[in-house]
Design a protein around this motif. Sequence first.
Motif: not given
Length: 464
Positions: A12-20, A425-434, A436-445
């Motif tokens: 947990h600590e290693a992941v949290d420190s590396g997310i930025p 890492v995608e969620d239903p609102h990521s709009r891949a291929h469309s 305004n494609e986006s990544l939900h940051l908390e999902t990524f973490r």
Amino acid sequence: MVSEHTRESAVHEAVDSGIPSALADLGALVRIPSVAFPGFDPAQLERSAEAVAELARAVGLFDTVEIRRAAVPDSDEVGAPAVVARRAAKNGRPTILLYAHHDVQPVGDDALWESPPFEPTVRDGRLYGRGAADDKAGIMAHIAALRALAQVSEDPDLGVALFFEGEEEAGSRSFAAFLAENADILRADVIVVADSGNWDARTPALTVSLRGNTRFTLKVRTLEHASHSGMFGGAVPDAMMAGVTLLSTLWDGDGAVAVEGLRARDAQTPPYSEETLRDEAGLPAGVQPVGRGSILSRIWNQPSITITGTDAPSLANASNTLTPEVSFVISARVAPGQPAREAYAAIERHLRERAPWGAELEFTDADFGDAFLVDTGGWAVADARDALARGYGVDPVDIGVGGSIPFIADLVREFPSAQILVTGVEDPHSRAHSPNESLHLETFRNAVLSEALLLERLDRRVAD
């Protein structure tokens, strides 16, 4: 002996420190317009591959990191650059292969983007940009999880291989040849394909079924040359008239596929409301869903057919002319359990038998990708579900996906004993291929944490 709780806390600590830093590196990748389609600058794919290779080298775990290519079968072309790496397993540990792709879809209409597609932009907890989700986030989830593993264990026993290809969005034309030529560096006990999605932004998913696909070009011809629509319209069928009439036979009145020979899979699906569909797909209130059966059965277990392109005259070039020929790109999704070539044959037969007014049909550029069903009985699936539950704090859901990952069939063929895990890492609102494609940051973490926990678990598992 270090306790399970202590090991998990360290991860947990290693992941949290590396997310930025992981998000900063993801932003740098998004800035590279690495589109593998014909007509786009191939130098950008080279830039992208070099950047990804440097990220892999900097992890510090691998014995070798290289950029390799393979020839495209039945052509004089060479495939896009792929990054491969390997670390040998020690002390009886398994080897895991981590897959993602560094190429992206074209951006489409720039005017539809709320921020520049290759300028990573954070808004409302999401990172926007082409490739921010599909699939440069998959690459960075792997890299960030490996960084966490290296921080927790400086010299892990786990074997790790990487395969970050550069032509997935363009059909992975050299994929099978690449696997055959590079089997030694890619061979693994477990393969993680980070190119799928989750149930929602908070709930992880393990993809256990994928529809197959077949894509082809249909040319419809009714005239030897263009003619004046006022002089001959009403007596002479133009190609667009014939094409629209013909293509309309692919669906029935409910919008369900009406092609004899296309099969559906009989499988249970979890509850999913029409309201959720409208929200996730952007379906306006006045437009009704199509098809029959539960909504998820239509998306996961039934075939679909979409007309994705045509070369008809544009609005700017419209004239009072009977068009002599017109081509359509047809994309069909194939239910799990049916071979893609069998589905294509059924669609071709359907169209040939219904060509109106003797219209001439020509079928070209057919591509095929078979569906996939995961064997959920292996130990790797159990370990993955446990890691997802701990990483997200929510039990994972087994899902099907309406989209296709055709190359998984090649992985199964080349590495038949490997256990394959399809994550994302995608969620239903990521709009891949469309736009305004986006990544939900908390999902990524949470995705990074889950994979890091899986790697740490496998680092202690003795291979079967």
